[in-house]
Scaffold this motif. Structure first.
Motif, PDB file in Angstrom:
ATOM      1  N   VAL A 156      30.512  40.834  25.622  1.00 17.25           N
ATOM      2  CA  VAL A 156      31.360  41.232  26.755  1.00 17.25           C
ATOM      3  C   VAL A 156      31.974  42.621  26.562  1.00 17.25           C
ATOM      4  N   GLU A 157      31.700  43.246  25.403  1.00 14.45           N
ATOM      5  CA  GLU A 157      32.343  44.528  25.104  1.00 14.45           C
ATOM      6  C   GLU A 157      31.968  45.608  26.112  1.00 14.45           C
ATOM      7  N   SER A 158      30.695  45.659  26.499  1.00 12.14           N
ATOM      8  CA  SER A 158      30.253  46.702  27.425  1.00 12.14           C
ATOM      9  C   SER A 158      30.600  46.380  28.873  1.00 12.14           C
ATOM     10  N   ASN A 159      30.768  45.100  29.172  1.00 11.76           N
ATOM     11  CA  ASN A 159      31.154  44.686  30.525  1.00 11.76           C
ATOM     12  C   ASN A 159      32.334  43.726  30.385  1.00 11.76           C
ATOM     13  N   SER A 160      33.519  44.301  30.344  1.00 10.17           N
ATOM     14  CA  SER A 160      34.704  43.533  29.953  1.00 10.17           C
ATOM     15  C   SER A 160      35.492  42.988  31.141  1.00 10.17           C
ATOM     16  N   LYS A 161      34.827  42.785  32.273  1.00 11.35           N
ATOM     17  CA  LYS A 161      35.534  42.317  33.464  1.00 11.35           C
ATOM     18  C   LYS A 161      36.208  40.968  33.224  1.00 11.35           C
ATOM     19  N   ASP A 162      35.499  40.056  32.556  1.00 11.53           N
ATOM     20  CA  ASP A 162      36.069  38.731  32.307  1.00 11.53           C
ATOM     21  C   ASP A 162      37.257  38.807  31.346  1.00 11.53           C
ATOM     22  N   VAL A 163      37.146  39.694  30.343  1.00 16.34           N
ATOM     23  CA  VAL A 163      38.253  39.855  29.398  1.00 16.34           C
ATOM     24  C   VAL A 163      39.457  40.471  30.106  1.00 16.34           C
ATOM     25  N   ALA A 164      39.189  41.432  30.979  1.00 17.64           N
ATOM     26  CA  ALA A 164      40.277  42.066  31.732  1.00 17.64           C
ATOM     27  C   ALA A 164      41.018  41.041  32.579  1.00 17.64           C
ATOM     28  N   GLN A 165      40.269  40.122  33.185  1.00 15.24           N
ATOM     29  CA  GLN A 165      40.902  39.087  34.002  1.00 15.24           C
ATOM     30  C   GLN A 165      41.714  38.133  33.132  1.00 15.24           C
TER      31      GLN A 165
ATOM     32  N   PHE B  71      43.332  38.830  30.348  1.00 16.73           N
ATOM     33  CA  PHE B  71      44.612  39.434  29.987  1.00 16.73           C
ATOM     34  C   PHE B  71      45.479  39.708  31.213  1.00 16.73           C
ATOM     35  N   LYS B  72      44.847  39.914  32.357  1.00 17.63           N
ATOM     36  CA  LYS B  72      45.631  40.052  33.588  1.00 17.63           C
ATOM     37  C   LYS B  72      46.404  38.766  33.859  1.00 17.63           C
ATOM     38  N   ASP B  73      45.754  37.630  33.625  1.00 12.86           N
ATOM     39  CA  ASP B  73      46.429  36.341  33.794  1.00 12.86           C
ATOM     40  C   ASP B  73      47.563  36.162  32.785  1.00 12.86           C
ATOM     41  N   LEU B  74      47.479  36.892  31.670  1.00 12.14           N
ATOM     42  CA  LEU B  74      48.518  36.842  30.639  1.00 12.14           C
ATOM     43  C   LEU B  74      49.524  37.979  30.801  1.00 12.14           C
ATOM     44  N   SER B  75      49.468  38.657  31.951  1.00 13.96           N
ATOM     45  CA  SER B  75      50.426  39.710  32.300  1.00 13.96           C
ATOM     46  C   SER B  75      50.264  40.972  31.456  1.00 13.96           C
ATOM     47  N   ALA B  76      49.035  41.255  31.010  1.00 15.07           N
ATOM     48  CA  ALA B  76      48.756  42.489  30.269  1.00 15.07           C
ATOM     49  C   ALA B  76      47.563  43.186  30.916  1.00 15.07           C
ATOM     50  N   ARG B  77      47.427  44.470  30.642  1.00  8.00           N
ATOM     51  CA  ARG B  77      46.323  45.257  31.196  1.00  8.00           C
ATOM     52  C   ARG B  77      45.393  45.671  30.060  1.00  8.00           C
TER      53      ARG B  77
ATOM     54  N   LYS C 185      52.721  48.113  32.446  1.00  8.84           N
ATOM     55  CA  LYS C 185      53.287  49.089  33.372  1.00  8.84           C
ATOM     56  C   LYS C 185      54.733  48.791  33.752  1.00  8.84           C
ATOM     57  N   THR C 186      55.170  47.554  33.571  1.00  6.16           N
ATOM     58  CA  THR C 186      56.527  47.182  33.971  1.00  6.16           C
ATOM     59  C   THR C 186      57.174  46.318  32.898  1.00  6.16           C
ATOM     60  N   VAL C 187      58.504  46.244  32.951  1.00  8.99           N
ATOM     61  CA  VAL C 187      59.246  45.375  32.038  1.00  8.99           C
ATOM     62  C   VAL C 187      58.883  43.917  32.290  1.00  8.99           C
ATOM     63  N   GLU C 188      58.669  43.554  33.553  1.00  8.32           N
ATOM     64  CA  GLU C 188      58.307  42.169  33.865  1.00  8.32           C
ATOM     65  C   GLU C 188      56.997  41.779  33.191  1.00  8.32           C
ATOM     66  N   GLU C 189      56.027  42.686  33.196  1.00  5.74           N
ATOM     67  CA  GLU C 189      54.755  42.395  32.532  1.00  5.74           C
ATOM     68  C   GLU C 189      54.957  42.157  31.040  1.00  5.74           C
TER      69      GLU C 189
ATOM     70  N   CYS D 242      44.502  30.799  24.998  1.00 10.78           N
ATOM     71  CA  CYS D 242      43.641  31.301  26.076  1.00 10.78           C
ATOM     72  C   CYS D 242      42.462  32.086  25.511  1.00 10.78           C
ATOM     73  N   LEU D 243      42.723  32.874  24.469  1.00 11.87           N
ATOM     74  CA  LEU D 243      41.643  33.628  23.838  1.00 11.87           C
ATOM     75  C   LEU D 243      40.665  32.678  23.151  1.00 11.87           C
ATOM     76  N   GLU D 244      41.196  31.625  22.571  1.00  8.42           N
ATOM     77  CA  GLU D 244      40.347  30.615  21.934  1.00  8.42           C
ATOM     78  C   GLU D 244      39.419  29.971  22.962  1.00  8.42           C
ATOM     79  N   ASN D 245      39.958  29.621  24.117  1.00 13.49           N
ATOM     80  CA  ASN D 245      39.133  29.016  25.170  1.00 13.49           C
ATOM     81  C   ASN D 245      38.063  29.982  25.660  1.00 13.49           C
ATOM     82  N   PHE D 246      38.424  31.263  25.730  1.00  8.40           N
ATOM     83  CA  PHE D 246      37.469  32.265  26.212  1.00  8.40           C
ATOM     84  C   PHE D 246      36.342  32.486  25.205  1.00  8.40           C
ATOM     85  N   LEU D 247      36.704  32.703  23.949  1.00  7.01           N
ATOM     86  CA  LEU D 247      35.693  32.995  22.934  1.00  7.01           C
ATOM     87  C   LEU D 247      34.827  31.780  22.620  1.00  7.01           C
ATOM     88  N   CYS D 248      35.370  30.598  22.835  1.00 10.01           N
ATOM     89  CA  CYS D 248      34.652  29.372  22.477  1.00 10.01           C
ATOM     90  C   CYS D 248      34.032  28.684  23.687  1.00 10.01           C
TER      91      CYS D 248
END
Length: 268
Positions: free
Chosen positions: A38-47, A49-55, A71-75, A91-97
């Protein structure tokens, strides 16, 4: 390190067997293989971390890491909360596994993912976002001197008072407003410590009426901000699933801060 680097933080991950204390190098290499896909096409990884409030900035499989930004204090307060609760790791465990990727499901048996970040750098990033957003909440580190009290432009305060402060783009002074009284004036930067828990910055900004006490309200303790522990003065039966059962005399460790005027706090 340039300015852009300062806005980013590295999240490291390691895989281990729950039945072993030492890292499993074979397992770690298998997880890297999954990440390379997924390194070259990281759309799923981006989503993820987006769900975890990070970019997501980038993925580095060979370094077992992800570069993130906020970008914000809330994030950042949401991500910090998820991180401390272990939710980021799960969440990372579920993704990688993901079972659809692995040919040998036995490789994933008894697997646990651990994640770490540089906590000091995360705190620096948090402070930078506070300054960027303009106004934020801080506690006073000491009581004003008699000389400062005689200056009409300067605000008088006691140690541990809660204030909303605004950066005036000056080296030594901020604008300050006492949360409990509404009094306004200049305060020394050296006397203010931004509340170190992102959740409270968000909460007090969103629900300002819950902070501080007017003179007519009952004050259960003297200071505006309390840390450490407290003792239950009466038995208490929880009314919601998130509340603790308390018996008189129980010692409760305050997780973060106990703010005067806020009816609850996180404790254990």
């Amino acid at each position: 390190m340039d300015f852009i680097d300062c806005l980013e933080i590295v999240l490291l991950f390691t895989g281990r067997r729950r039945c072993r204390d030492d890292p499993d190098q074979g397992l770690q290499e298998a997880l890297r293989t999954r990440l390379r896909v997924v390194e070259s096409n990281s759309k799923d990884v981006a989503q993820l971390f987006k769900d975890l409030s990070a970019r997501l900035v980038s993925v580095h499989a060979e370094k077992d890491s992800f570069v993130l930004t906020f970008k914000t204090v809330e994030e950042i307060w949401k991500f910090s909360t998820y991180l401390s609760l272990g939710y980021v790791a799960r969440c990372l465990e579920n993704f990688l596994c993901d079972q659809s990727f692995w040919l040998d499901p036995e490789l994933l048996s008894d697997l646990e993912i651990n994640v770490t970040v540089d906590e000091e750098h995360l705190a620096t990033l948090y402070l930078g976002l506070l300054l960027q957003e303009g106004s934020f909440f801080a506690k006073s580190l000491f009581t004003t001197s008699e000389q400062d009290e005689e200056d009409d432009e300067k605000l008088s305060f006691q140690k541990n008072d809660l204030l909303m402060v605004r950066d005036k783009k000056e080296d030594s002074l901020w604008e300050g407003t006492m949360v409990s009284t509404g009094n306004h004036g200049l305060v020394p930067v050296s006397a203010m410590q931004p509340l170190p828990y992102p959740f409270y910055q968000w909460f007090l900004r969103k629900y300002p009426g819950h902070a501080g006490c007017s003179p007519t309200e009952t004050e259960y303790f003297e200071d505006s901000i309390v840390i450490g522990s407290c003792v239950a003065v009466a038995d208490y039966s929880p009314t919601t699933p998130d509340e603790l059962q308390l018996n008189q005399g129980d010692v409760v460790e305050i997780q973060g801060l106990l703010l005067r005027g806020v009816e609850g706090f996180i404790g254990k």
